[in-house]
Design a protein around this motif. Structure first.
Motif, PDB file in Angstrom:
ATOM      1  N   SER A   9       4.361   0.100  -0.800  1.00 27.57           N
ATOM      2  CA  SER A   9       3.889   0.053  -2.189  1.00 27.57           C
ATOM      3  C   SER A   9       2.697  -0.878  -2.341  1.00 27.57           C
ATOM      4  O   SER A   9       1.764  -0.602  -3.113  1.00 27.57           O
ATOM      5  N   VAL A  12      -0.282   1.003  -0.981  1.00 27.03           N
ATOM      6  CA  VAL A  12      -0.674   2.063  -1.916  1.00 27.03           C
ATOM      7  C   VAL A  12      -1.401   1.462  -3.110  1.00 27.03           C
ATOM      8  O   VAL A  12      -2.441   1.967  -3.544  1.00 27.03           O
ATOM      9  N   VAL A  65       5.903   1.699  -6.112  1.00 26.78           N
ATOM     10  CA  VAL A  65       5.337   3.014  -6.413  1.00 26.78           C
ATOM     11  C   VAL A  65       6.377   4.087  -6.101  1.00 26.78           C
ATOM     12  O   VAL A  65       6.978   4.087  -5.027  1.00 26.78           O
ATOM     13  N   TRP A  70       2.972   8.446  -6.254  1.00 28.76           N
ATOM     14  CA  TRP A  70       2.162   8.483  -5.029  1.00 28.76           C
ATOM     15  C   TRP A  70       1.457   9.829  -4.886  1.00 28.76           C
ATOM     16  O   TRP A  70       0.248   9.899  -4.657  1.00 28.76           O
ATOM     17  N   PRO A  81      -2.442  12.274   0.588  1.00 26.23           N
ATOM     18  CA  PRO A  81      -1.447  11.259   0.223  1.00 26.23           C
ATOM     19  C   PRO A  81      -1.306  10.153   1.272  1.00 26.23           C
ATOM     20  O   PRO A  81      -1.156   8.977   0.925  1.00 26.23           O
TER      21      PRO A  81
END
Length: 228
Positions: A9, A12, A65, A70, A81
């Protein structure tokens, strides 16, 4: 202060901020783009919370996330992704006990290699479908290039060579598609006329359920033209 491992997370969140800046977007503009792709729940405030993680005094993220976020954010930012998981440098802490470098993370999440060691039978079976998708997509791209070349060829000799090349690529594509079609999957990027040609030529099984009804019309037209 104890060093907090960088979680997926965290990576990301950092990637979203970096890519948003590369687009030249504000958090609101990214939220607007998310709304355009159908993720209206990702507001500017949500974007900010994901990017910062709303960290505690100890540096831990309060806001991770979700899988849904995502995928939607990757779509909105126009990136794969997996690119959102990739750190600018250093490893990714998949768990507090397992960290992976960029190459290992990319090949593991793509189903190309296991997390470590030799692939187990279970891993290989689950990753097989991914590899079949990759093979089919590569075959589709090769067939597209051959199709363009055949359509642009000028002169009898050149047309013959290009058409033969296209047929070879369509045969290779048929072999790559066979396991997917048997599983009920028809790639959206596959032109219907290719399915018709491959079936008429016998390169694909006309009885495959996902394409059987769609191909009947093409086969009938082909037979009618042959009878004229």
């Amino acid at each position: 202060m104890t060093t907090t491992p960088e979680t997926p997370s965290s990576h990301v969140g950092a990637a979203i901020r970096r890519l948003r800046d590369l687009h030249g977007w504000t958090a609101q503009q990214l939220a607007d783009r998310c709304a355009e792709v159908g993720a209206k729940e990702i507001t500017a405030a949500v974007v900010a919370n994901i990017e910062t993680g709303r960290r505690t005094k100890e540096g831990r993220r309060r806001r991770d996330v979700t899988i849904d976020e995502w995928m939607a954010l990757a779509l909105a930012l126009d990136v794969p992704p997996l690119a959102l998981l990739m750190p600018a440098d250093g490893p990714v802490a998949v768990t507090p006990e397992v960290a992976m470098d960029q190459m290992r993370l990319a090949t593991w999440t793509s189903g190309l290699t296991p997390n470590e060691g030799l692939p187990s039978v279970f891993f290989s079976r689950q990753a097989r479908a991914l590899r079949e998708y990759y093979s089919a997509q590569a075959a589709i791209e090769a067939a597209k290039s051959a199709d363009v070349a055949a359509n642009q060829a000028s002169g009898t000799a050149a047309e013959t060579v290009a058409t033969t090349r296209r047929d070879e690529k369509l045969q290779e594509l048929a072999r790559a598609l066979d396991p997917l079609l048997r599983a009920g999957t028809v790639p959206a990027s596959l032109p219907q006329e290719w399915l018709t040609v491959m079936t008429i030529q016998g390169w694909l099984d006309a009885g495959l359920i996902p394409v059987k009804e769609e191909l009947k019309g093409g086969e009938q037209e082909h037979q009618e033209e042959a009878e004229r």
